[in-house]
Design a protein around this motif. Structure first.
Motif, PDB file in Angstrom:
ATOM      1  N   ARG A 148       0.828  -1.210   0.000  1.00 49.24           N
ATOM      2  CA  ARG A 148       0.000   0.000   0.000  1.00 49.24           C
ATOM      3  C   ARG A 148       0.864   1.262   0.000  1.00 49.24           C
ATOM      4  N   GLU A 149       1.945   1.239   0.786  1.00 46.29           N
ATOM      5  CA  GLU A 149       2.854   2.387   0.794  1.00 46.29           C
ATOM      6  C   GLU A 149       3.568   2.519  -0.549  1.00 46.29           C
ATOM      7  N   LEU A 150       3.907   1.390  -1.132  1.00 46.01           N
ATOM      8  CA  LEU A 150       4.522   1.393  -2.456  1.00 46.01           C
ATOM      9  C   LEU A 150       3.577   1.998  -3.481  1.00 46.01           C
ATOM     10  N   LEU A 151       2.291   1.693  -3.373  1.00 47.71           N
ATOM     11  CA  LEU A 151       1.292   2.228  -4.296  1.00 47.71           C
ATOM     12  C   LEU A 151       1.262   3.754  -4.256  1.00 47.71           C
ATOM     13  N   ASP A 152       1.408   4.351  -3.069  1.00 50.51           N
ATOM     14  CA  ASP A 152       1.443   5.811  -2.974  1.00 50.51           C
ATOM     15  C   ASP A 152       2.592   6.398  -3.791  1.00 50.51           C
ATOM     16  N   ILE A 153       3.746   5.737  -3.748  1.00 48.76           N
ATOM     17  CA  ILE A 153       4.892   6.213  -4.532  1.00 48.76           C
ATOM     18  C   ILE A 153       4.590   6.113  -6.021  1.00 48.76           C
ATOM     19  N   LEU A 154       3.994   5.003  -6.446  1.00 48.62           N
ATOM     20  CA  LEU A 154       3.663   4.827  -7.857  1.00 48.62           C
ATOM     21  C   LEU A 154       2.645   5.866  -8.322  1.00 48.62           C
ATOM     22  N   PHE A 155       1.669   6.190  -7.457  1.00 43.56           N
ATOM     23  CA  PHE A 155       0.712   7.245  -7.785  1.00 43.56           C
ATOM     24  C   PHE A 155       1.438   8.579  -7.997  1.00 43.56           C
ATOM     25  N   ALA A 156       2.361   8.901  -7.096  1.00 49.72           N
ATOM     26  CA  ALA A 156       3.081  10.169  -7.183  1.00 49.72           C
ATOM     27  C   ALA A 156       3.897  10.267  -8.465  1.00 49.72           C
ATOM     28  N   GLU A 157       4.349   9.116  -8.972  1.00 44.02           N
ATOM     29  CA  GLU A 157       5.166   9.098 -10.183  1.00 44.02           C
ATOM     30  C   GLU A 157       4.341   8.853 -11.441  1.00 44.02           C
ATOM     31  N   GLY A 158       3.038   8.667 -11.289  1.00 43.36           N
ATOM     32  CA  GLY A 158       2.190   8.414 -12.443  1.00 43.36           C
ATOM     33  C   GLY A 158       2.448   7.079 -13.108  1.00 43.36           C
ATOM     34  N   LYS A 159       2.749   6.068 -12.298  1.00 40.42           N
ATOM     35  CA  LYS A 159       3.106   4.750 -12.835  1.00 40.42           C
ATOM     36  C   LYS A 159       2.088   3.676 -12.442  1.00 40.42           C
ATOM     37  N   THR A 160       0.812   3.956 -12.614  1.00 36.50           N
ATOM     38  CA  THR A 160      -0.222   2.996 -12.222  1.00 36.50           C
ATOM     39  C   THR A 160      -0.955   2.374 -13.408  1.00 36.50           C
ATOM     40  N   GLU A 161      -0.529   2.692 -14.613  1.00 35.04           N
ATOM     41  CA  GLU A 161      -1.190   2.115 -15.783  1.00 35.04           C
ATOM     42  C   GLU A 161      -0.965   0.606 -15.840  1.00 35.04           C
ATOM     43  N   ASN A 162      -2.026  -0.141 -16.047  1.00 33.36           N
ATOM     44  CA  ASN A 162      -1.980  -1.604 -16.153  1.00 33.36           C
ATOM     45  C   ASN A 162      -1.305  -2.232 -14.934  1.00 33.36           C
ATOM     46  N   LEU A 163      -1.587  -1.678 -13.763  1.00 31.86           N
ATOM     47  CA  LEU A 163      -0.973  -2.141 -12.522  1.00 31.86           C
ATOM     48  C   LEU A 163      -1.802  -3.265 -11.898  1.00 31.86           C
ATOM     49  N   TYR A 164      -1.119  -4.340 -11.531  1.00 35.12           N
ATOM     50  CA  TYR A 164      -1.737  -5.472 -10.847  1.00 35.12           C
ATOM     51  C   TYR A 164      -0.919  -5.824  -9.610  1.00 35.12           C
ATOM     52  N   PHE A 165      -1.580  -6.494  -8.663  1.00 36.41           N
ATOM     53  CA  PHE A 165      -0.896  -7.054  -7.499  1.00 36.41           C
ATOM     54  C   PHE A 165      -0.955  -8.578  -7.572  1.00 36.41           C
ATOM     55  N   TYR A 166      -0.056  -9.219  -6.833  1.00 38.56           N
ATOM     56  CA  TYR A 166      -0.069 -10.682  -6.725  1.00 38.56           C
ATOM     57  C   TYR A 166      -0.124 -11.069  -5.249  1.00 38.56           C
ATOM     58  N   ASP A 167      -1.121 -11.885  -4.896  1.00 38.82           N
ATOM     59  CA  ASP A 167      -1.268 -12.380  -3.522  1.00 38.82           C
ATOM     60  C   ASP A 167      -2.051 -13.691  -3.590  1.00 38.82           C
ATOM     61  N   ASP A 168      -1.375 -14.809  -3.343  1.00 36.30           N
ATOM     62  CA  ASP A 168      -2.028 -16.117  -3.435  1.00 36.30           C
ATOM     63  C   ASP A 168      -2.401 -16.677  -2.062  1.00 36.30           C
ATOM     64  N   ILE A 169      -2.472 -15.799  -1.042  1.00 41.13           N
ATOM     65  CA  ILE A 169      -2.757 -16.262   0.317  1.00 41.13           C
ATOM     66  C   ILE A 169      -4.105 -15.763   0.824  1.00 41.13           C
TER      67      ILE A 169
END
Length: 204
Positions: free
Chosen positions: A11-32
């Motif tokens: 979630r904290e990483l996502l804030d950085i990506l938002f600030a840099e405008g790098k959220t296009e086609n963004l996915y997460f991975y969590d198999d738990i």
């Protein structure tokens, strides 16, 4: 971009990506957890889905702080054809004379001259890495921790929040340093250190 992990650190990483405008086609991975989205972004819940995603979108970021899990995700995603990308936050004071290209460095960190920070490392918010410090692969330097001149940290270590490693102190591999501890002398592999001055409380 695929973020490996979908917990608090992601979630904290996502804030950085938002600030840099790098959220296009963004996915997460969590198999738990079985959760299917995070703040509106989809979460892939199986290895098969992650492998399929990486075929056309190979870039991935490590979205967890735990050194062991960071190494595990890195190895898996590389094996699946992924390409690791590091992240650099805002407000970083970083020397031109450092080698930290493969490390994640979060907001408001200081990285001094002649430092070497290994592959897959996490330098978390407000940490300070001073001149001639070496940090091994996949280690986690938690918020506010300070590594003073010419100290060394091995592979897959966790240096707790606001801990201090004194100059020229060498810390082995897979060491845990508790929050707020002050490490004044060398530490061997696989131990836990707490207190001021730091003392070993656990040997693996």
């Amino acid at each position: 971009m695929l973020i490996a992990g979908a917990g608090g650190h992601a979630r904290e990483l996502l804030d950085i990506l938002f600030a840099e405008g790098k959220t296009e086609n963004l996915y997460f991975y969590d198999d738990i957890t079985g959760i299917t989205s995070l703040h509106g972004f989809p979460i892939l819940n199986s290895e098969e889905a992650a492998k399929e995603y990486l075929i056309n979108n190979p870039d991935f970021i490590l979205g967890t702080g735990n050194p062991q899990v960071r190494k595990m995700f890195y190895s898996k995603f590389i094996q699946w054809g992924g390409k690791h990308k590091s992240i650099k936050g805002q407000g970083i004071a970083c020397s031109k004379f450092t080698n930290c290209k493969e490390a994640d460095i979060f907001n408001l960190c200081f990285i001094g001259a002649n430092t070497q920070i290994g592959k897959g490392c996490l330098i978390n918010t407000g940490a300070q890495i001073h001149h001639d410090v070496k940090v091994g692969a996949f280690s986690e330097i938690n918020p506010g921790a300070v590594l003073l001149g010419a100290s060394e940290v091995g592979d897959k270590c966790s240096i707790g929040a606001n801990a201090t490693i004194l100059p020229k102190v060498k810390i082995g591999n897979q060491v845990i340093v508790g929050a707020g501890s002050v490490v004044t002398k060398d530490v061997s592999d696989g131990v836990t250190v707490v207190g001021v001055p730091g003392r070993v409380i656990l040997v693996k």
